[in-house]
Design a protein around this motif. Structure first.
Motif, PDB file in Angstrom:
ATOM      1  N   SER A 147      17.007  16.971  62.615  1.00  0.00           N
ATOM      2  CA  SER A 147      16.733  16.435  63.954  1.00  0.00           C
ATOM      3  C   SER A 147      15.242  16.511  64.294  1.00  0.00           C
ATOM      4  O   SER A 147      14.677  15.576  64.875  1.00  0.00           O
ATOM      5  CB  SER A 147      17.553  17.193  65.001  1.00  0.00           C
ATOM      6  OG  SER A 147      17.065  18.519  65.159  1.00  0.00           O
ATOM      7  N   VAL A 148      14.606  17.629  63.913  1.00  0.00           N
ATOM      8  CA  VAL A 148      13.172  17.760  64.178  1.00  0.00           C
ATOM      9  C   VAL A 148      12.385  16.768  63.325  1.00  0.00           C
ATOM     10  O   VAL A 148      11.426  16.138  63.799  1.00  0.00           O
ATOM     11  CB  VAL A 148      12.691  19.204  63.907  1.00  0.00           C
ATOM     12  CG1 VAL A 148      11.185  19.321  64.111  1.00  0.00           C
ATOM     13  CG2 VAL A 148      13.417  20.195  64.809  1.00  0.00           C
ATOM     14  N   LEU A 149      12.783  16.586  62.058  1.00  0.00           N
ATOM     15  CA  LEU A 149      12.088  15.637  61.188  1.00  0.00           C
ATOM     16  C   LEU A 149      12.296  14.199  61.651  1.00  0.00           C
ATOM     17  O   LEU A 149      11.414  13.351  61.481  1.00  0.00           O
ATOM     18  CB  LEU A 149      12.569  15.800  59.744  1.00  0.00           C
ATOM     19  CG  LEU A 149      12.128  17.090  59.045  1.00  0.00           C
ATOM     20  CD1 LEU A 149      12.717  17.159  57.642  1.00  0.00           C
ATOM     21  CD2 LEU A 149      10.606  17.179  58.984  1.00  0.00           C
ATOM     22  N   ILE A 150      13.465  13.905  62.244  1.00  0.00           N
ATOM     23  CA  ILE A 150      13.686  12.559  62.783  1.00  0.00           C
ATOM     24  C   ILE A 150      12.733  12.300  63.942  1.00  0.00           C
ATOM     25  O   ILE A 150      12.183  11.201  64.085  1.00  0.00           O
ATOM     26  CB  ILE A 150      15.160  12.390  63.227  1.00  0.00           C
ATOM     27  CG1 ILE A 150      16.073  12.333  61.988  1.00  0.00           C
ATOM     28  CG2 ILE A 150      15.333  11.124  64.062  1.00  0.00           C
ATOM     29  CD1 ILE A 150      17.549  12.337  62.319  1.00  0.00           C
ATOM     30  N   GLU A 151      12.525  13.329  64.771  1.00  0.00           N
ATOM     31  CA  GLU A 151      11.539  13.195  65.844  1.00  0.00           C
ATOM     32  C   GLU A 151      10.161  12.870  65.259  1.00  0.00           C
ATOM     33  O   GLU A 151       9.443  11.983  65.742  1.00  0.00           O
ATOM     34  CB  GLU A 151      11.460  14.488  66.656  1.00  0.00           C
ATOM     35  CG  GLU A 151      12.705  14.810  67.463  1.00  0.00           C
ATOM     36  CD  GLU A 151      12.562  16.125  68.211  1.00  0.00           C
ATOM     37  OE1 GLU A 151      11.473  16.360  68.767  1.00  0.00           O
ATOM     38  OE2 GLU A 151      13.528  16.911  68.241  1.00  0.00           O
ATOM     39  N   ALA A 152       9.797  13.599  64.202  1.00  0.00           N
ATOM     40  CA  ALA A 152       8.503  13.357  63.562  1.00  0.00           C
ATOM     41  C   ALA A 152       8.447  11.957  62.965  1.00  0.00           C
ATOM     42  O   ALA A 152       7.400  11.293  62.995  1.00  0.00           O
ATOM     43  CB  ALA A 152       8.264  14.400  62.476  1.00  0.00           C
ATOM     44  N   LEU A 153       9.588  11.478  62.420  1.00  0.00           N
ATOM     45  CA  LEU A 153       9.637  10.140  61.836  1.00  0.00           C
ATOM     46  C   LEU A 153       9.317   9.077  62.874  1.00  0.00           C
ATOM     47  O   LEU A 153       8.514   8.164  62.629  1.00  0.00           O
ATOM     48  CB  LEU A 153      11.020   9.899  61.224  1.00  0.00           C
ATOM     49  CG  LEU A 153      11.306   8.471  60.730  1.00  0.00           C
ATOM     50  CD1 LEU A 153      10.362   8.103  59.592  1.00  0.00           C
ATOM     51  CD2 LEU A 153      12.763   8.333  60.287  1.00  0.00           C
ATOM     52  N   VAL A 202       3.608   7.996  58.573  1.00  0.00           N
ATOM     53  CA  VAL A 202       4.891   8.695  58.571  1.00  0.00           C
ATOM     54  C   VAL A 202       4.818   9.947  57.699  1.00  0.00           C
ATOM     55  O   VAL A 202       5.310  11.014  58.071  1.00  0.00           O
ATOM     56  CB  VAL A 202       6.004   7.749  58.085  1.00  0.00           C
ATOM     57  CG1 VAL A 202       7.319   8.513  57.945  1.00  0.00           C
ATOM     58  CG2 VAL A 202       6.161   6.587  59.052  1.00  0.00           C
ATOM     59  N   GLY A 203       4.184   9.813  56.523  1.00  0.00           N
ATOM     60  CA  GLY A 203       4.122  10.944  55.596  1.00  0.00           C
ATOM     61  C   GLY A 203       3.380  12.133  56.160  1.00  0.00           C
ATOM     62  O   GLY A 203       3.852  13.279  56.073  1.00  0.00           O
ATOM     63  N   VAL A 204       2.199  11.897  56.753  1.00  0.00           N
ATOM     64  CA  VAL A 204       1.418  12.998  57.320  1.00  0.00           C
ATOM     65  C   VAL A 204       2.174  13.672  58.449  1.00  0.00           C
ATOM     66  O   VAL A 204       2.216  14.907  58.559  1.00  0.00           O
ATOM     67  CB  VAL A 204       0.043  12.471  57.816  1.00  0.00           C
ATOM     68  CG1 VAL A 204      -0.651  13.499  58.698  1.00  0.00           C
ATOM     69  CG2 VAL A 204      -0.844  12.127  56.637  1.00  0.00           C
ATOM     70  N   THR A 205       2.795  12.873  59.320  1.00  0.00           N
ATOM     71  CA  THR A 205       3.512  13.442  60.462  1.00  0.00           C
ATOM     72  C   THR A 205       4.693  14.290  60.005  1.00  0.00           C
ATOM     73  O   THR A 205       4.887  15.418  60.483  1.00  0.00           O
ATOM     74  CB  THR A 205       4.000  12.317  61.391  1.00  0.00           C
ATOM     75  OG1 THR A 205       2.915  11.460  61.710  1.00  0.00           O
ATOM     76  CG2 THR A 205       4.571  12.887  62.679  1.00  0.00           C
TER      77      THR A 205
END
Length: 846
Positions: free
Chosen positions: A316-322, A374-377
């Motif tokens: 869920s946190v990585l989806i936010e970052a995505l 996307v990768g850096v975030t």
């Protein structure tokens, strides 16, 4: 979990704004670089292809072929041109003679930068009755005799010259006054890029650039039904050993490869700075998600309590970052296109013109922007996501998540100390190794990582050292200091972003200042002449310049510097000889001699630097056998051994010995001294004696130093501008951290307001906290920059004896002041927000 992640992004969009901006700026830098370099590369390639439209085969001297003697291959003769033109497969053949031609504008100044100022011949065919298809005349007629020229239309437009005007031109020194007889159009890429092109009649161009009846290139257009390869094969059978034939397609491919190579270097350099900005952005992203996770401890723990797995929480946190990364990447791509368009317009505004052409946005640019954004975030958000997944459900009963343990800090400090030590050792070890750059670069990277890991430990003593200054702020200053050290990890991550930018800025400033002083010292020690005369693009000059200066009564010593290739006895590799005036050179340059001197140079002797002598096993009094450029053989006796420097080295002999063997007598530069020494009046008199020539530079040591200073200052300013992106991203990081910190401390701020701290005091507290964090990053950055500057300087010292470390104390103070200003500016919005909090609502809030 997907809906939860989307809801969280929308709920925290204001807090994620700075993170999005940080990634956006980095992606814009990347995409702008790719679009800009692709656009320029495409424009130059298109221009080059247009210029080769009527070229199926080109014939040129083959400098790689084994010639009959030392030096470059010979020019191409009229006989060869006639033979090629007579081939059945050749439709037409054009002989080209070209070189440097400096044009003065109506203000008397050199048009353009000098390096793209070209001259050439208007070729009217073998019988002189045709037209040169390369240069169609839009006004007037082609030049037909000495004293006539034609100008390209772009140059005529920007200078205001028209048919019938008299212009001043310098080809190899002396000023020529020519009448403009025609204006022509051309597909020449240099002209399209802002250069100038002047055409002479064929005979005049040959006398200036090659030799009567000789050309430096022949271009051939194939007849119908003949391929480029067939024509090349037929031409090759006619060529001498020191000439080569190349198809038009091969020329286009070679030019495209050269353009791509040049653009690749620029692209790599710009992308390196984009990478720095993105690296700094990682700290902001990691800081933001760490703080968001801390603020949502209860929420995440409750998710775990109702059945969410650790993997789902992490996801869920990585989806936010995505989603943050996607928005930033798309926005950055669009901003990058705008940056590329702006850069091209800026180049045109500064007369750094590039050929016309559309903006080139390739699929690779789009993909790279999305992947980078996307990768850096997601990379920066990964650790906070893992940390979020480890929150136990029972934490839902607590108001805060567990703080970092002492053991965790001890492990971090141990790792940081080891990395910093390894990095420092590698940097120092790289100074005297063969692969200096690789070892030192690796060490620098490891050291920066080590210092970053250690920043929580370093923050307490450094911030404590600022306590006396914070006392000026009273209770607000004390609270600011306590807030800055309350969460050392957060403070460290925020300060590290600024540290990286200032490390690079300080390091480059130290290196540039030290190198500049070393070159100034080298010039002062090596050259004792009052003035050095050269062309604007440092191309060879006609000996007439030196003759004119020699005839002046106020000139006490003159020496022209000449260069010519030669073969040493028993070798077939060029060794360049430097010619000087043996009677006056000792009064114009200062060389430290180990043995012998300049005495006797005019008697057919030579002086050699110690490195060259050691390489060949020569000693004082030895005889050097050699073959000159005209294939004549001779011998030189070594009458002196001197220590070489960056300006003077090699075999030096008298011009009277060298000149008779030169293929074309030209001077590299002329050194002279005058009766009155250096003065504005003496310089003006010399310039006037040379006809106020736009292509000739008359420089004293100060002028040379100022030129060097200008180059270094220009390079530094460009680098400062590129690194400004990283500093801007660091400022966003400070703003983001303070804003989220204020949100976390709402209840605390409300309590402070309730017990008597007014709004002004709250603002002062947040501002001072920001200044302390920024100064902490500034101190670390300047310290690391000085260390790296010293290390690189020690590496430079191995090849430059006059190098010495120069610490720019004034600039470093300015950098520290700018760091403090960054803190003040970054705190404006968070401080205002903190002061506006409703104390009752803040106290009430959980």
């Amino acid at each position: 979990m997907l809906r939860t992640a989307l809801r969280n992004v929308l709920a925290h969009k204001a807090r994620l704004l700075m993170t999005t901006l940080a990634v956006l700026l980095g992606v814009a830098f990347v995409s702008g670089t790719l679009v800009f370099t692709s656009t320029i590369s495409s424009a130059y390639q298109k221009s080059a292809e247009e210029g080769l439209t009527h070229v199926d085969v080109a014939i040129r001297p083959d400098n790689d072929a084994e010639a009959a003697g030392p030096g470059a291959a010979a020019d191409l003769g009229q006989e060869l041109l006639d033979q090629v033109a007579a081939l059945p497969g050749a439709d037409s053949a054009i002989g080209e003679a070209s070189g440097f031609a400096a044009l003065a504008g109506k203000d008397g100044k050199l048009v353009g930068g000098g390096f793209d100022s070209r001259g050439g011949n208007y070729f009217t065919g073998q019988n002189g009755s045709g037209e040169d298809t390369r240069y169609p005349m839009s006004e007037g007629r082609a030049p037909e005799r000495t004293g006539e020229i034609a100008l390209d239309a772009r140059t005529a437009e920007r200078t205001g010259y028209a048919v019938g005007d008299t212009v001043r031109i310098s080809v190899n020194g002396p000023v020529r006054e020519e009448t403009v007889t025609g204006i022509f159009t051309t597909d020449d890429g240099n002209v399209a890029a802002g250069g100038t092109l002047v055409l002479f009649d064929n005979a005049t161009a040959q006398s200036l650039y090659t030799a009567p009846g000789a050309y430096d290139q022949i271009t051939v257009e194939a007849a119908g039904g003949t391929s480029q390869q067939q024509l090349k094969d037929a031409i090759t059978a006619l060529l001498p050993a020191d000439a080569e034939a190349i198809t038009g397609q091969q020329l286009a491919d070679d030019q495209a490869e050269m353009i791509n190579s040049q653009m690749s270097a620029m692209r790599t350099g710009l992308l390196a700075f984009a990478g720095i900005a993105l690296f700094v952005g990682i700290f902001i992203i990691a800081n933001t998600f760490t703080m968001l996770v801390a603020q949502r401890t209860k929420e995440l723990a409750l998710l775990r309590a109702v059945g969410a797995s650790r993997r789902q929480v992490t996801r869920s946190v990585l989806i936010e970052a995505l989603f943050v990364g996607l928005v930033a990447a798309v926005s950055g791509l669009l901003a990058g296109v705008g940056i590329a368009a702006g850069l091209r317009g800026l180049m045109n505004a500064f007369e750094l013109t590039v050929p016309d052409g559309p903006l080139v946005i390739t699929a690779a640019t789009v993909i790279a922007s999305l992947v980078v954004g996307v990768g850096v975030t997601m990379l920066a958000a990964y650790l906070p996501a893992r940390r979020a997944a480890k929150i136990p459900p029972v934490a839902a009963m607590s108001s805060v998540h567990a703080a970092a343990t002492t053991r965790g800090l001890l492990v971090r400090n141990t790792i940081g100390s080891i990395l910093a030590a390894i990095g420092g050792v590698l940097v120092v070890a790289g100074i005297n190794q063969d692969d200096q750059g690789a070892t030192m670069g690796l060490g620098a990277a490891v050291l920066v990582v080590g210092v970053f890991v250690l920043t929580p430990l370093l923050s307490r003593p450094v911030i404590a050292a600022a306590s006396p200054l914070l006392r000026i702020g009273g209770i607000s200053g004390k609270l600011a200091r306590l807030n800055a050290v309350r969460n050392p990890r957060r403070t460290a991550a925020t300060a590290s972003a600024l540290m990286i930018g200032l490390t690079l800025i300080t390091g480059m400033t130290v290196i540039a200042g030290s190198v500049q002083k070393a070159i100034d010292k080298l010039a002062a020690e090596a050259i004792t002449a009052d003035y050095v005369v050269s062309t604007a693009n440092f191309s060879p000059m006609d000996p007439e310049i030196a003759d004119t200066l020699t005839e002046r009564s106020d000139v006490t010593a003159v020496s022209a510097l000449r260069a010519s290739p030669a073969y040493l006895a028993g070798t077939t590799k060029d060794e360049y000889l430097t010619g000087v005036d043996g009677d006056s050179i000792a009064d114009l340059i200062n060389l430290p001699f180990e043995e012998g001197s300049f005495d006797g140079l005019a008697d057919g002797n030579a002086v050699v630097d110690t490195t060259t002598a050691e390489k060949h096993g020569w000693a004082l009094g030895d005889t050097i056998g050699l073959t000159y450029a005209d294939n004549a053989t001779g011998e030189l006796t070594i009458s002196g051994l001197y220590e070489a420097n960056e300006m003077i080295r090699g075999i030096i002999l008298d011009n009277d010995t060298l000149t008779p063997h030169m293929q074309r007598v030209q001077d590299i530069q002329v050194m002279l001294s005058t009766t009155g020494g250096v003065s504005d009046a003496a310089k003006s008199a010399l310039e006037e004696a040379l006809g106020n020539n736009p292509a000739i530079l008359v420089q004293d040591q100060q002028d040379i130093s100022e030129d060097i200073a200008f180059i270094f200052t220009l390079m530094l300013n460009i680098l400062y501008g590129l690194l400004a992106m990283a500093v801007v991203v660091a400022i966003l990081g400070v703003i983001n951290t303070l804003a989220m910190s204020v949100f976390e401390r709402q209840q605390e701020i409300g309590m402070l307001r309730a017990i008597g701290l007014d709004r002004r005091g709250i603002k002062r507290m947040v501002r001072l906290e920001s200044v302390v964090i920024a100064l902490f990053g500034g101190v670390l950055g300047i310290g690391l920059g000085v260390f790296f500057g010293w290390a690189v300087g020690e590496m430079i010292r191995t090849g430059m004896d006059t190098y010495e470390l120069v610490l720019p104390w004034g600039r470093m103070a300015v950098f520290l002041g700018l760091a403090a200003l960054v803190g003040v500016l970054a705190a404006l919005w968070p401080a205002r927000r903190a002061a506006k909090l409703n104390m009752l609502m803040a106290i009430k809030s959980e």
